[in-house]
Design a protein around this motif. Structure first.
Motif, PDB file in Angstrom:
ATOM      1  N   PRO A  59      -4.524  -0.322  25.021  1.00 34.82           N
ATOM      2  CA  PRO A  59      -4.332   0.897  24.822  1.00 34.82           C
ATOM      3  C   PRO A  59      -2.560   1.024  24.841  1.00 34.82           C
ATOM      4  N   PRO A  60      -2.259   2.252  24.384  1.00 41.82           N
ATOM      5  CA  PRO A  60      -0.736   2.703  24.227  1.00 41.82           C
ATOM      6  C   PRO A  60       0.113   2.221  25.524  1.00 41.82           C
ATOM      7  N   ALA A  61       1.192   1.726  25.504  1.00 40.65           N
ATOM      8  CA  ALA A  61       1.769   1.491  26.748  1.00 40.65           C
ATOM      9  C   ALA A  61       2.278   2.966  27.313  1.00 40.65           C
ATOM     10  N   PRO A  62       2.402   2.854  28.688  1.00 38.68           N
ATOM     11  CA  PRO A  62       2.579   4.212  29.339  1.00 38.68           C
ATOM     12  C   PRO A  62       4.226   4.521  29.717  1.00 38.68           C
ATOM     13  N   PHE A  63       5.004   3.717  28.735  1.00 38.03           N
ATOM     14  CA  PHE A  63       6.309   4.158  28.601  1.00 38.03           C
ATOM     15  C   PHE A  63       6.890   3.794  27.229  1.00 38.03           C
ATOM     16  N   LYS A  64       8.015   4.186  26.928  1.00 33.96           N
ATOM     17  CA  LYS A  64       8.573   4.185  25.629  1.00 33.96           C
ATOM     18  C   LYS A  64       9.768   3.315  25.748  1.00 33.96           C
ATOM     19  N   SER A  65      10.011   2.434  24.548  1.00 36.22           N
ATOM     20  CA  SER A  65      11.051   1.628  24.504  1.00 36.22           C
ATOM     21  C   SER A  65      11.717   1.815  23.456  1.00 36.22           C
ATOM     22  N   SER A  66      12.917   1.343  23.510  1.00 36.37           N
ATOM     23  CA  SER A  66      13.894   1.438  22.105  1.00 36.37           C
ATOM     24  C   SER A  66      14.843   0.292  22.146  1.00 36.37           C
ATOM     25  N   CYS A  67      15.374   0.070  20.990  1.00 40.22           N
ATOM     26  CA  CYS A  67      16.291  -1.023  20.798  1.00 40.22           C
ATOM     27  C   CYS A  67      17.723  -0.484  20.385  1.00 40.22           C
ATOM     28  N   PRO A  68      18.728  -1.004  20.816  1.00 44.53           N
ATOM     29  CA  PRO A  68      19.913  -0.660  20.229  1.00 44.53           C
ATOM     30  C   PRO A  68      20.306  -0.911  18.771  1.00 44.53           C
ATOM     31  N   LYS A  69      21.084  -0.045  18.583  1.00 43.41           N
ATOM     32  CA  LYS A  69      21.385  -0.253  16.956  1.00 43.41           C
ATOM     33  C   LYS A  69      21.712  -1.777  16.411  1.00 43.41           C
ATOM     34  N   ASN A  70      22.318  -2.287  17.331  1.00 45.66           N
ATOM     35  CA  ASN A  70      22.772  -3.670  16.830  1.00 45.66           C
ATOM     36  C   ASN A  70      21.722  -4.952  17.142  1.00 45.66           C
ATOM     37  N   CYS A  71      20.597  -4.588  17.535  1.00 46.78           N
ATOM     38  CA  CYS A  71      19.439  -5.537  17.776  1.00 46.78           C
ATOM     39  C   CYS A  71      18.603  -6.101  16.672  1.00 46.78           C
TER      40      CYS A  71
END
Length: 71
Positions: A59-71
């Motif tokens: 199932p989808p993760a119960p949280f959101k994650s993001s990556c910084p622009k330089n990653c």
């Protein structure tokens, strides 16, 4: 799961199973002479393992994650 490849640019494509050599569990036997070796029960794997793939649906993760622009 098996993956079947059919070339799109060919007039009469022949379906072909995608094959791989699985990298299965490694075990350290002798750090000085042989750093890693397959476990005894994995040295002679059945030929059907080369065209089978595992798929895990979660199932989808119960949280959101993001990556910084330089990653």
């Amino acid at each position: 799961m098996q993956i079947v490849a059919e070339p799109a640019a060919v007039k009469d494509p022949v379906p072909t199973l995608v094959r791989t050599h699985p990298l299965i569990d490694k075990q350290i036997i002798n750090v000085d002479l042989i750093p890693h070796a397959l476990r005894e029960d994995q040295r002679r794997l059945p030929p059907s393992l080369t065209d089978r793939f595992a798929l895990q649906v979660t199932p989808p993760a119960p949280f959101k994650s993001s990556c910084p622009k330089n990653c």
